[in-house]
Write a protein that holds these residues in place. Structure first.
Motif, short mmCIF file in Angstrom:
data_model
loop_
_atom_site.label_atom_id
_atom_site.label_comp_id
_atom_site.label_asym_id
_atom_site.label_seq_id
_atom_site.Cartn_x
_atom_site.Cartn_y
_atom_site.Cartn_z
N SER A 404 0.83 -1.21 0.00
CA SER A 404 0.00 0.00 0.00
C SER A 404 0.86 1.25 0.00
O SER A 404 1.99 1.27 0.52
N PHE A 405 0.30 2.32 -0.59
CA PHE A 405 1.03 3.56 -0.81
C PHE A 405 0.18 4.75 -0.38
O PHE A 405 -1.05 4.66 -0.31
N PRO A 406 0.83 5.89 -0.13
CA PRO A 406 0.05 7.10 0.22
C PRO A 406 -0.82 7.61 -0.91
O PRO A 406 -1.76 8.37 -0.68
N SER A 407 -0.51 7.25 -2.17
CA SER A 407 -1.31 7.73 -3.30
C SER A 407 -1.31 6.68 -4.40
O SER A 407 -0.43 5.81 -4.47
N PHE A 408 -2.31 6.78 -5.30
CA PHE A 408 -2.41 5.86 -6.43
C PHE A 408 -1.27 6.10 -7.42
O PHE A 408 -0.77 5.16 -8.04
N ARG A 409 -0.84 7.33 -7.54
CA ARG A 409 0.27 7.64 -8.44
C ARG A 409 1.54 6.92 -7.99
O ARG A 409 2.27 6.35 -8.80
N LEU A 410 1.81 6.92 -6.68
CA LEU A 410 2.99 6.22 -6.18
C LEU A 410 2.90 4.72 -6.45
O LEU A 410 3.90 4.07 -6.76
N ALA A 411 1.69 4.17 -6.33
CA ALA A 411 1.51 2.74 -6.61
C ALA A 411 1.86 2.43 -8.07
O ALA A 411 2.53 1.42 -8.36
N LEU A 412 1.41 3.28 -8.99
CA LEU A 412 1.70 3.05 -10.41
C LEU A 412 3.17 3.32 -10.72
O LEU A 412 3.77 2.64 -11.57
N ASP A 413 3.78 4.32 -10.05
CA ASP A 413 5.21 4.56 -10.25
C ASP A 413 6.03 3.35 -9.79
O ASP A 413 7.00 2.95 -10.46
N PHE A 414 5.65 2.77 -8.67
CA PHE A 414 6.34 1.58 -8.18
C PHE A 414 6.15 0.42 -9.15
O PHE A 414 7.09 -0.35 -9.41
N ALA A 415 4.95 0.27 -9.69
CA ALA A 415 4.69 -0.81 -10.64
C ALA A 415 5.56 -0.66 -11.88
O ALA A 415 6.09 -1.66 -12.41
N ASP A 467 -15.14 2.61 8.32
CA ASP A 467 -14.86 1.32 8.96
C ASP A 467 -14.01 0.42 8.08
O ASP A 467 -13.81 -0.74 8.39
N LEU A 468 -13.55 0.94 6.94
CA LEU A 468 -12.80 0.15 5.98
C LEU A 468 -11.64 -0.59 6.65
O LEU A 468 -10.85 -0.03 7.37
N GLY A 469 -11.56 -1.88 6.37
CA GLY A 469 -10.44 -2.67 6.83
C GLY A 469 -10.63 -3.26 8.21
O GLY A 469 -9.87 -4.12 8.62
N GLN A 470 -11.65 -2.85 8.97
CA GLN A 470 -11.82 -3.34 10.32
C GLN A 470 -12.40 -4.74 10.35
O GLN A 470 -12.24 -5.44 11.34
N HIS A 471 -13.10 -5.16 9.28
CA HIS A 471 -13.76 -6.45 9.31
C HIS A 471 -13.32 -7.37 8.17
O HIS A 471 -13.14 -8.55 8.37
N ASP A 472 -13.15 -6.83 6.97
CA ASP A 472 -12.91 -7.71 5.83
C ASP A 472 -11.45 -7.84 5.46
O ASP A 472 -11.11 -8.61 4.58
N GLY A 473 -10.56 -7.08 6.09
CA GLY A 473 -9.14 -7.23 5.83
C GLY A 473 -8.63 -6.56 4.58
O GLY A 473 -7.47 -6.77 4.19
N LEU A 474 -9.44 -5.76 3.91
CA LEU A 474 -8.98 -5.06 2.72
C LEU A 474 -7.95 -3.99 3.11
O LEU A 474 -8.04 -3.40 4.18
N PRO A 475 -6.96 -3.74 2.25
CA PRO A 475 -6.01 -2.66 2.52
C PRO A 475 -6.73 -1.33 2.70
O PRO A 475 -7.79 -1.09 2.11
N GLU A 476 -6.13 -0.44 3.48
CA GLU A 476 -6.76 0.83 3.81
C GLU A 476 -6.21 2.00 3.01
O GLU A 476 -6.53 3.16 3.28
N ARG A 477 -5.35 1.72 2.03
CA ARG A 477 -4.78 2.77 1.18
C ARG A 477 -4.70 2.26 -0.25
O ARG A 477 -4.95 1.08 -0.53
N ASP A 478 -4.39 3.17 -1.18
CA ASP A 478 -4.11 2.74 -2.55
C ASP A 478 -3.03 1.67 -2.51
O ASP A 478 -2.06 1.79 -1.75
N CYS A 479 -3.20 0.63 -3.31
CA CYS A 479 -2.27 -0.48 -3.16
C CYS A 479 -2.00 -1.17 -4.49
O CYS A 479 -2.72 -0.99 -5.48
#
Length: 612
Positions: A404-415, A467-479
């Motif tokens: 996970s990353f602070p932004s979607f742009r960083l996720a795509l740059d890393f990719a 409540d994102l991520g508290q029950h289903d385990g999904l990441p809480e940031r762009d990833c």
């Protein structure tokens, strides 16, 4: 016994059967609930034109104008049902308790709190704002395409003439192909429900105006079960120059299986299903109607597995070869390691749409193979496919991880950086799959996961996106979801990722949750209708494109929920999807218009191309 040209075909038989069947259950547009879950007074309290013209469509009948007054005995039934539901009683559809659509419209009319003059003024203002747009012609305009507003009780002379012509066209097909009375219900469907409801949409619902504008309603649906029957229909359409549209299971959401000039729909969902496995040479030969899940299950018996898979595991293999990138076919899961399905196609059997009964086998070394991949059947109907498959190693287990990353742009740059490193063999691992998820998509997915969750007190509570991520385990940031063939490679990647910096977080549990969701890309439809534009973009331009289009969509009241499949060739399959509600008719038109805008901007400014 075949039907001769002297014997009139009874069209009423099919129509009557469908009408009877439809009466036993709700149509797809019957979305509302009676009682506390469908507040009629609130629906009309703010008539801005959209709600007003939505009513007829939402209640499943053509005329949007309510007529008559609700009878006292019907009012008593409704009051009783509301009291029972508020007391926790069983909910029932209105047609199960003796009410009709007209009764419901009369009830809605009673609940209207706005005086008629004010309502009329607001509607006129709404139309005035759209006078210059051809798509929004007012109902009294002679070219207005929506019959729902004309208030007619019966067919016009022109409509009666069209009906007779349609009967003659069907009769001609039956006579020329010598279809027996026994085979007629199996091979041809020409009832109003099939033509006007089932086959004018795929996974996305199209506005009625566009359906009429592009003549999406077919004359007839042909459902061959073997190659000989398919060849007959293709030969007939070519001979008489009738538009022919092939269709698999209709699991795409971009209209590839929809007619645009009427004609015939060639439905291959019930085509014969055959699977032949050559374990020694790692080949699988299947008929076009076999779905990916059935083939994968059969391959596993031989210690083999698919090398390319779509995100919908029940999609037909023939359909996946026919859509997607022209010359390459569809792309989806494992696209980073194996690319498009065209990369693993070894041979195709196709029926060429000519006036001759022409069937060809085209192998991988034939340049003509590309003419039938990703071209939606325009050059020929794929009937059989031979695929190269891989060996399944039971000692290795697919290992996903989410970064996970602070932004979607960083996720795509890393990719992009990761893709360059892997291509240059500068790392000790090679991912099978790379997919980027925006935080907006993850939030919407979380809400869809917990939609209609009931508490102990029997009340329905809408989950908070906080409540994102508290029950289903999904990441809480762009990833970025990264999948490896084994745990060893995953551990090597984790060291590489942490060295990247920029506040990234490695989440193994979130990766497993996302990978488990890989075959349910349309789960978001629990929250409404899903619209999208699928595009191929250079990976280094994808972030710029989304940075421009997401604020633009917000101005239309739309939140984009983008995801990106990272390809092996330095491109990204970008899917800027969004939720809407087709019951709100004119809002849906406005949202639907965003789809071509998304595509045009990607093509003209960012070097993209339509996927399909």
């Amino acid at each position: 016994m075949s039907l001769s040209s002297k014997k009139e075909l009874n069209l009423e038989t099919q129509t009557g059967e469908v009408a009877s069947a439809a009466g036993n259950g709700p149509s797809p547009d019957f979305r509302h609930q009676l009682g506390a879950q469908f507040d009629f007074s609130q629906l009309m309290a703010k008539p801005n034109g959209q709600e007003f013209f939505t009513l007829g469509r939402m209640n499943g009948f053509k005329n949007g104008k309510s007529r008559g007054v609700l009878a006292p005995e019907k009012r008593a039934i409704i009051d009783e049902r509301i009291q029972m539901e508020e007391a926790g009683g069983e909910w029932k559809r209105y047609d199960e308790i003796g009410l009709t659509p007209q009764d419901m419209m009369a009830l809605i009319k009673e609940g209207t709190q706005t005086p008629a003059p004010d309502l009329s003024k607001q509607i006129d203002l709404w139309w005035k704002e759209r006078e210059s747009d051809a798509l929004w012609k007012k109902p009294d305009h002679p070219d207005f395409p929506l019959k729902a507003f004309n208030g007619k009780s019966g067919p016009t002379p022109q409509e009666e003439s069209d009906l007779q012509q349609h009967r003659r066209r069907i009769q001609q097909i039956v006579d020329e192909l010598k279809i027996s009375e026994k085979d007629l219900p199996r091979l041809l469907h020409f009832d109003d429900f099939s033509r006007g409801t089932v086959y004018v949409r795929d996974y996305a619902a199209l506005p009625g105006a566009l359906r009429r504008l592009f003549k999406m309603e077919p004359d007839c649906i042909c459902t061959p079960s073997n190659r000989d029957e398919l060849v007959q229909f293709v030969h007939y359409a070519a001979k008489h120059k009738i538009p022919l549209t092939p269709r698999g299971r209709g699991t795409w959401a971009l209209g590839g299986a929809l007619a645009t000039k009427g004609g015939l729909i060639l439905d291959l969902a019930n085509f014969e299903k055959t699977i032949e496995i050559d374990a020694m040479n790692k080949r699988a030969t299947v008929s076009c109607a076999v779905d990916f899940q059935s083939l994968e299950e059969e391959l596993q018996h031989h210690g083999l597995t698919l090398l390319v898979r779509p995100s919908n595991k029940y999609a037909n293999i023939g359909g996946f070869c026919s859509v997607g990138d022209p010359g390459k076919g569809g792309a989806g899961l494992l696209a980073f390691s194996n690319g498009h399905i065209g990369n693993v196609v070894e041979k195709l059997e196709v029926v060429i749409p000519t006036s001759r009964d022409e069937v060809k086998e085209i192998s991988r070394n034939d340049q003509a193979l590309a003419d039938f991949l990703g071209t939606n059947g325009r050059n020929g109907i794929i009937t059989k496919i031979t695929l190269r498959v891989g060996e399944k190693n039971d000692d290795e287990v697919e290992t996903p991880v989410a970064v996970s990353f602070p932004s979607f742009r960083l996720a795509l740059d890393f990719a992009k950086k990761l893709r360059d490193e892997v291509s240059a063999d500068r790392v000790a691992f090679r991912p099978l799959h790379l997919e980027a998820f925006s935080i907006s998509y993850l939030k919407a997915l979380h809400v869809a996961e917990t939609t209609a969750a009931f508490s102990d007190d029997g009340q329905t509570h809408r989950p908070r996106t906080s409540d994102l991520g508290q029950h289903d385990g999904l990441p809480e940031r762009d990833c970025l979801l990264v999948v490896f063939a084994n745990e060893r490679e995953c551990r090597e990647f984790e060291k590489y990722a942490l060295a990247f910096g920029h506040g990234i977080i490695v989440d193994h549990h979130g990766g497993h949750v996302l990978w488990e969701e890989r075959f349910q890309p349309l789960k978001l439809r629990r929250r409404g209708d899903l619209l999208t534009s699928e595009l191929m973009l250079p990976l280094d331009r994808a972030a710029d494109y989304l940075d421009e289009m997401m604020p633009f969509a917000e101005k239309l009241g739309v939140e984009l929920l983008p995801i990106c499949y990272i390809m092996d060739n330095g491109e990204a399959l970008v899917i800027p999807q969004f939720l809407t509600d087709r019951r709100k008719r004119f809002q849906y038109y406005r949202h639907f218009s965003l789809v071509p805008v998304l595509a045009r901007r990607a093509i003209k400014k960012y070097g993209g191309r339509p996927y399909g």
